[in-house]
Design a protein around this motif. Structure first.
Motif, PDB file in Angstrom:
ATOM      1  N   ILE A  58       6.599  -3.495  -6.444  1.00  0.00           N
ATOM      2  CA  ILE A  58       5.963  -2.724  -5.412  1.00  0.00           C
ATOM      3  C   ILE A  58       5.541  -4.016  -4.456  1.00  0.00           C
ATOM      4  CG2 ILE A  58       4.351  -1.130  -4.577  1.00  0.00           C
ATOM      5  CD1 ILE A  58       5.230   0.301  -7.156  1.00  0.00           C
ATOM      6  N   GLY A  59       4.843  -4.895  -4.962  1.00  0.00           N
ATOM      7  CA  GLY A  59       4.237  -5.866  -4.112  1.00  0.00           C
ATOM      8  C   GLY A  59       5.297  -6.589  -3.329  1.00  0.00           C
ATOM      9  N   GLN A  60       6.387  -6.978  -4.120  1.00  0.00           N
ATOM     10  CA  GLN A  60       7.754  -7.634  -3.389  1.00  0.00           C
ATOM     11  C   GLN A  60       8.171  -6.801  -2.290  1.00  0.00           C
ATOM     12  OE1 GLN A  60      10.178  -8.904  -7.004  1.00  0.00           O
ATOM     13  NE2 GLN A  60      10.376 -10.736  -5.447  1.00  0.00           N
ATOM     14  N   PHE A  61       8.159  -5.505  -2.584  1.00  0.00           N
ATOM     15  CA  PHE A  61       8.799  -4.626  -1.517  1.00  0.00           C
ATOM     16  C   PHE A  61       7.427  -4.647  -0.315  1.00  0.00           C
ATOM     17  CE2 PHE A  61      11.343  -1.238  -3.693  1.00  0.00           C
ATOM     18  CZ  PHE A  61      12.419  -2.433  -4.091  1.00  0.00           C
ATOM     19  N   VAL A  62       6.520  -4.900  -0.542  1.00  0.00           N
ATOM     20  CA  VAL A  62       5.517  -4.862   0.484  1.00  0.00           C
ATOM     21  C   VAL A  62       5.374  -6.247   1.347  1.00  0.00           C
ATOM     22  CG1 VAL A  62       3.034  -4.783   1.102  1.00  0.00           C
ATOM     23  CG2 VAL A  62       3.868  -3.068  -0.458  1.00  0.00           C
ATOM     24  N   GLU A  63       5.475  -7.110   0.492  1.00  0.00           N
ATOM     25  CA  GLU A  63       5.282  -8.583   1.101  1.00  0.00           C
ATOM     26  C   GLU A  63       6.426  -9.415   1.344  1.00  0.00           C
ATOM     27  OE1 GLU A  63       3.376 -10.596  -2.079  1.00  0.00           O
ATOM     28  OE2 GLU A  63       1.309 -10.348  -1.203  1.00  0.00           O
ATOM     29  N   ASP A  64       7.643  -8.962   0.755  1.00  0.00           N
ATOM     30  CA  ASP A  64       8.968  -9.754   0.814  1.00  0.00           C
ATOM     31  C   ASP A  64      10.103  -9.060   1.656  1.00  0.00           C
ATOM     32  OD1 ASP A  64       7.743 -11.509  -0.715  1.00  0.00           O
ATOM     33  OD2 ASP A  64       8.759 -11.221  -2.596  1.00  0.00           O
ATOM     34  N   LEU A  73       3.288   2.669   7.160  1.00  0.00           N
ATOM     35  CA  LEU A  73       4.046   2.427   6.080  1.00  0.00           C
ATOM     36  C   LEU A  73       3.711   3.369   5.077  1.00  0.00           C
ATOM     37  CD1 LEU A  73       5.621   0.283   4.514  1.00  0.00           C
ATOM     38  CD2 LEU A  73       3.636  -0.704   3.955  1.00  0.00           C
ATOM     39  N   LEU A  74       4.904   3.927   4.497  1.00  0.00           N
ATOM     40  CA  LEU A  74       4.923   5.184   3.618  1.00  0.00           C
ATOM     41  C   LEU A  74       5.418   4.508   2.292  1.00  0.00           C
ATOM     42  CD1 LEU A  74       6.126   8.146   5.689  1.00  0.00           C
ATOM     43  CD2 LEU A  74       3.709   7.394   5.224  1.00  0.00           C
ATOM     44  N   ILE A  75       4.548   4.432   1.337  1.00  0.00           N
ATOM     45  CA  ILE A  75       5.128   4.272  -0.132  1.00  0.00           C
ATOM     46  C   ILE A  75       5.029   5.395  -1.047  1.00  0.00           C
ATOM     47  CG2 ILE A  75       4.568   2.629  -1.961  1.00  0.00           C
ATOM     48  CD1 ILE A  75       3.059   1.099   0.155  1.00  0.00           C
ATOM     49  N   ASP A  76       6.415   5.513  -1.593  1.00  0.00           N
ATOM     50  CA  ASP A  76       6.426   6.696  -2.644  1.00  0.00           C
ATOM     51  C   ASP A  76       6.567   6.034  -3.871  1.00  0.00           C
ATOM     52  OD1 ASP A  76       7.095   9.067  -3.596  1.00  0.00           O
ATOM     53  OD2 ASP A  76       9.291   9.104  -3.064  1.00  0.00           O
ATOM     54  N   ILE A  82      -0.563   2.710 -10.442  1.00  0.00           N
ATOM     55  CA  ILE A  82      -2.021   2.888 -10.028  1.00  0.00           C
ATOM     56  C   ILE A  82      -2.162   1.972  -8.787  1.00  0.00           C
ATOM     57  CG2 ILE A  82      -4.125   1.736 -10.855  1.00  0.00           C
ATOM     58  CD1 ILE A  82      -3.154   2.042 -13.657  1.00  0.00           C
ATOM     59  N   LEU A  83      -2.529   2.604  -7.925  1.00  0.00           N
ATOM     60  CA  LEU A  83      -2.593   1.813  -6.538  1.00  0.00           C
ATOM     61  C   LEU A  83      -3.707   0.781  -6.373  1.00  0.00           C
ATOM     62  CD1 LEU A  83      -2.251   5.115  -4.129  1.00  0.00           C
ATOM     63  CD2 LEU A  83      -0.491   3.408  -5.007  1.00  0.00           C
ATOM     64  N   SER A  84      -4.437   0.528  -7.297  1.00  0.00           N
ATOM     65  CA  SER A  84      -5.216  -0.709  -7.309  1.00  0.00           C
ATOM     66  C   SER A  84      -4.377  -2.031  -7.007  1.00  0.00           C
ATOM     67  CB  SER A  84      -6.196  -0.653  -8.589  1.00  0.00           C
ATOM     68  OG  SER A  84      -5.333  -0.817  -9.647  1.00  0.00           O
ATOM     69  N   ILE A  85      -3.118  -1.974  -7.543  1.00  0.00           N
ATOM     70  CA  ILE A  85      -2.227  -3.232  -7.210  1.00  0.00           C
ATOM     71  C   ILE A  85      -2.352  -3.521  -5.692  1.00  0.00           C
ATOM     72  CG2 ILE A  85      -0.871  -2.761  -9.155  1.00  0.00           C
ATOM     73  CD1 ILE A  85       1.516  -1.779  -7.130  1.00  0.00           C
ATOM     74  N   PHE A  86      -2.411  -2.763  -4.898  1.00  0.00           N
ATOM     75  CA  PHE A  86      -2.546  -3.160  -3.292  1.00  0.00           C
ATOM     76  C   PHE A  86      -3.786  -3.671  -2.992  1.00  0.00           C
ATOM     77  CE2 PHE A  86       0.600   0.404  -3.715  1.00  0.00           C
ATOM     78  CZ  PHE A  86       1.791  -0.358  -3.335  1.00  0.00           C
ATOM     79  N   LYS A  87      -4.865  -3.787  -3.814  1.00  0.00           N
ATOM     80  CA  LYS A  87      -6.152  -4.388  -3.368  1.00  0.00           C
ATOM     81  C   LYS A  87      -5.889  -5.819  -2.912  1.00  0.00           C
ATOM     82  CE  LYS A  87      -9.168  -1.756  -6.198  1.00  0.00           C
ATOM     83  NZ  LYS A  87     -10.195  -1.806  -7.341  1.00  0.00           N
ATOM     84  N   SER A  88      -4.818  -6.383  -3.426  1.00  0.00           N
ATOM     85  CA  SER A  88      -4.620  -7.834  -3.012  1.00  0.00           C
ATOM     86  C   SER A  88      -3.910  -7.868  -1.674  1.00  0.00           C
ATOM     87  CB  SER A  88      -3.653  -8.660  -3.992  1.00  0.00           C
ATOM     88  OG  SER A  88      -2.589  -8.308  -4.276  1.00  0.00           O
ATOM     89  N   PHE A  89      -3.455  -6.869  -1.018  1.00  0.00           N
ATOM     90  CA  PHE A  89      -2.905  -7.031   0.293  1.00  0.00           C
ATOM     91  C   PHE A  89      -3.713  -6.640   1.563  1.00  0.00           C
ATOM     92  CE2 PHE A  89       0.260  -5.353  -2.890  1.00  0.00           C
ATOM     93  CZ  PHE A  89       1.210  -6.543  -2.828  1.00  0.00           C
TER      94      PHE A  89
END
Length: 89
Positions: A58-64, A73-76, A82-89
């Motif tokens: 999911i991080g690759q989908f956001v960053e790459d 930006l809608l993320i399904d 756990i949406l905490s993975i997005f804290k680094s973005f």
């Protein structure tokens, strides 16, 4: 749902190029789509993600992905992400 089955993403020097839903007079604008389904060889292939692999993809989908200018930006995500993975973005 969007009629994009069979479409594929492309790799560029800048990153992944998403699949675009063409605009029409009734639906102006551009919708950029990214899905793990675009990366699979066959629609029936299954993907089993556990732990860090889910967050990493999911991080690759956001960053790459070369999204370009975005209004939204809608993320399904599947259940259990756990949406905490997005804290680094």
């Amino acid at each position: 749902m969007l009629g994009l089955e069979g479409r594929h993403i492309h790799q560029s020097s800048a990153g992944w190029i998403p699949v675009y839903l063409d605009s029409t007079a009734e639906t102006p604008g551009k919708l950029s789509c990214m899905s793990i389904g675009f990366l699979l060889r066959d629609r029936g292939d299954s993907v089993v993600w556990r732990g860090p692999k889910k967050g990493s993809m999911i991080g690759q989908f956001v960053e790459d992905v070369v999204w370009g200018e975005l209004d939204y930006l809608l993320i399904d995500t599947p259940p259990g992400i756990i949406l905490s993975i997005f804290k680094s973005f």
